[in-house]
Write a protein that holds these residues in place. Sequence first.
Motif, PDB file in Angstrom:
ATOM      1  N   ALA A 261      -0.622 -19.137  17.234  1.00 52.27           N
ATOM      2  CA  ALA A 261      -0.212 -19.167  18.638  1.00 52.27           C
ATOM      3  C   ALA A 261       1.230 -18.703  18.808  1.00 52.27           C
ATOM      4  CB  ALA A 261      -0.379 -20.580  19.204  1.00 52.27           C
ATOM      5  N   ALA A 262       2.116 -19.134  17.898  1.00 52.93           N
ATOM      6  CA  ALA A 262       3.519 -18.724  17.978  1.00 52.93           C
ATOM      7  C   ALA A 262       3.666 -17.218  17.819  1.00 52.93           C
ATOM      8  CB  ALA A 262       4.339 -19.456  16.920  1.00 52.93           C
ATOM      9  N   ARG A 263       2.842 -16.617  16.964  1.00 52.04           N
ATOM     10  CA  ARG A 263       2.923 -15.179  16.734  1.00 52.04           C
ATOM     11  C   ARG A 263       2.257 -14.377  17.846  1.00 52.04           C
ATOM     12  NH1 ARG A 263       3.621 -17.771  12.129  1.00 52.04           N
ATOM     13  NH2 ARG A 263       4.864 -16.803  10.459  1.00 52.04           N
ATOM     14  N   LEU A 264       1.409 -15.031  18.642  1.00 52.65           N
ATOM     15  CA  LEU A 264       0.838 -14.362  19.801  1.00 52.65           C
ATOM     16  C   LEU A 264       1.877 -14.175  20.904  1.00 52.65           C
ATOM     17  CD1 LEU A 264      -2.645 -16.143  20.031  1.00 52.65           C
ATOM     18  CD2 LEU A 264      -2.218 -13.783  19.322  1.00 52.65           C
ATOM     19  N   GLY A 265       2.877 -15.086  20.963  1.00 50.32           N
ATOM     20  CA  GLY A 265       3.931 -14.960  21.968  1.00 50.32           C
ATOM     21  C   GLY A 265       4.437 -16.308  22.440  1.00 50.32           C
ATOM     22  N   ASP A 266       5.591 -16.325  23.098  1.00 52.86           N
ATOM     23  CA  ASP A 266       6.166 -17.575  23.594  1.00 52.86           C
ATOM     24  C   ASP A 266       5.285 -18.250  24.644  1.00 52.86           C
ATOM     25  OD1 ASP A 266       8.237 -17.184  21.875  1.00 52.86           O
ATOM     26  OD2 ASP A 266       9.746 -16.734  23.412  1.00 52.86           O
ATOM     27  N   PRO A 267       4.687 -17.530  25.606  1.00 53.69           N
ATOM     28  CA  PRO A 267       3.776 -18.196  26.548  1.00 53.69           C
ATOM     29  C   PRO A 267       2.577 -18.822  25.829  1.00 53.69           C
ATOM     30  CG  PRO A 267       4.426 -16.056  27.401  1.00 53.69           C
ATOM     31  CD  PRO A 267       4.898 -16.120  25.978  1.00 53.69           C
ATOM     32  N   GLU A 268       2.074 -18.145  24.786  1.00 55.76           N
ATOM     33  CA  GLU A 268       0.924 -18.681  24.048  1.00 55.76           C
ATOM     34  C   GLU A 268       1.268 -19.979  23.328  1.00 55.76           C
ATOM     35  OE1 GLU A 268      -0.173 -14.480  24.836  1.00 55.76           O
ATOM     36  OE2 GLU A 268       1.665 -15.522  24.259  1.00 55.76           O
ATOM     37  N   ILE A 269       2.431 -20.029  22.661  1.00 60.35           N
ATOM     38  CA  ILE A 269       2.769 -21.258  21.949  1.00 60.35           C
ATOM     39  C   ILE A 269       3.054 -22.394  22.925  1.00 60.35           C
ATOM     40  CG2 ILE A 269       5.215 -20.634  21.701  1.00 60.35           C
ATOM     41  CD1 ILE A 269       3.078 -22.812  19.340  1.00 60.35           C
ATOM     42  N   ALA A 270       3.623 -22.070  24.085  1.00 59.87           N
ATOM     43  CA  ALA A 270       3.856 -23.107  25.094  1.00 59.87           C
ATOM     44  C   ALA A 270       2.530 -23.656  25.626  1.00 59.87           C
ATOM     45  CB  ALA A 270       4.703 -22.553  26.235  1.00 59.87           C
ATOM     46  N   ALA A 271       1.589 -22.756  25.952  1.00 60.82           N
ATOM     47  CA  ALA A 271       0.276 -23.204  26.440  1.00 60.82           C
ATOM     48  C   ALA A 271      -0.485 -23.939  25.350  1.00 60.82           C
ATOM     49  CB  ALA A 271      -0.533 -22.003  26.937  1.00 60.82           C
ATOM     50  N   HIS A 272      -0.361 -23.467  24.124  1.00 59.78           N
ATOM     51  CA  HIS A 272      -1.040 -24.118  22.999  1.00 59.78           C
ATOM     52  C   HIS A 272      -0.517 -25.541  22.805  1.00 59.78           C
ATOM     53  CE1 HIS A 272      -3.189 -24.462  19.220  1.00 59.78           C
ATOM     54  NE2 HIS A 272      -2.063 -24.849  18.630  1.00 59.78           N
ATOM     55  N   GLN A 273       0.788 -25.735  22.990  1.00 61.26           N
ATOM     56  CA  GLN A 273       1.363 -27.077  22.875  1.00 61.26           C
ATOM     57  C   GLN A 273       0.719 -28.038  23.872  1.00 61.26           C
ATOM     58  OE1 GLN A 273       3.152 -29.068  21.240  1.00 61.26           O
ATOM     59  NE2 GLN A 273       3.971 -30.575  22.678  1.00 61.26           N
ATOM     60  N   VAL A 274       0.552 -27.592  25.101  1.00 62.71           N
ATOM     61  CA  VAL A 274      -0.047 -28.461  26.121  1.00 62.71           C
ATOM     62  C   VAL A 274      -1.522 -28.710  25.818  1.00 62.71           C
ATOM     63  CG1 VAL A 274      -0.560 -28.718  28.566  1.00 62.71           C
ATOM     64  CG2 VAL A 274       1.601 -27.665  27.858  1.00 62.71           C
TER      65      VAL A 274
END
Length: 450
Positions: A261-274
Amino acid sequence: MPALLSAPPFRHAHDREIFRLAVPTFFALVSEPLFLLSDTAIVGTLGTAQLGGLGVAGQVLMTLANLCIFLAYGTTSAVARRVGAGEIAAGLRSGIDGVWLALLIGAGILALGYPAAPWLVEALGASPEVAPHALVYLRISLLSTPGLLVVMAGTGVLRGLQDATTPLVVAVGANLANIGLAALLVLALDWGIAGSAWATVAAQTAGAAVYAAVVLRAARRHGVSAAPSSEGLRAAAGAGVALFVRTVSLRVVLVVCTAVAARLGDPEIAAHQVATQIWSLLVFAMDAIAIAGQAIIGRYLGASDPRGARAATRRMVEWGVLAGLLFALAVFAVRPWAPLLFTDDPQVRGLLLGALVVVALMQPLSGVVMVLDGILMGAGDQRYLAWASFWTMLVFLPCAAAVRVGLADAPQYGLTGLWCAFAVWMAARGATLALRARGDAWLVSGAARP
């Protein structure tokens, strides 16, 4: 699986004992992800980079904690077997050695983790914007590790003694204090993400002090020494080896998810966290039945009653399926509005909506997986759990790699694809656990499993 689901719904001789342990355990477990969701919402007010930093650092901390989950689960099973055999003092002896082992491991993690923190953040693929926030949160929160592990071990002792009420009181109190302190330090005093981390340190340390006092009082009442024993420490550590392997395999899956998720992009890692915190909330809720199963199955097998253990297993699986169906409906109901609670970034919101569809569809399967995992753990069948977890991890890794490579040109589907790979892993876990539960090899009776 049909054999495990044959008892009539809602009316069963084991419902009373299941709910006596599962209901307070449910509220104790739910308080943790509810705190994490609240913490996520508080940190989310600081910005997307801070929220991503919390996601990266939180995954490291959760990995460290879950690698040591044997301190709770192994202790629950060992103490419950002794209780079933009428050997309460011997059970407390095992529990006290587990608490000492937790303190030693926590101190070791702190000593090694602080200098390794930059490498850990980098290994998870945090961007230059996210990494500084992740590092601040991680280094401060590592100070809470000894207290957190003592809480785990103390919880295992009390649940093994069939006491689920005290862990509820401590968990809710500590998490409410954590939320209050985080709101004060982050929102009122403007400490930033560091304020959230310091709130965690204070709350976990206070919870550990309460557990230490409760376990020591029980030890004095039964004439058990509070001093550690080398033999007991070795036994506690040895019993946790298989659970450690199991947990490493599980955490590899979760860490790889975060890294992708982190390597997909900052919006992805943020959404993944939630999405991860919402999934964790539901899993923790269903884990209440699993943890009740650890205590109940351990007690039945300690009392040499495998027939009672199997009947209780069948009933707890039913409750796991029902809980999963209810949670699936709940996720679909709140899905349109859930992203509004955590972020004002429209891209993060859109990604989260897709991931939550998969989270919802997984819930019935998750109910079966969580319950059977807890039941086999309560039976002391850790060796099988270790191997099953290892092989299902190997099923997941190619799926995650396919998401990272195959959806590089369609980033709008990347996070949803990652959660689909996660669902494949859950299905593999369900298959391996159901196969074991249908047989008799796990039904080993006696005060201690050979």
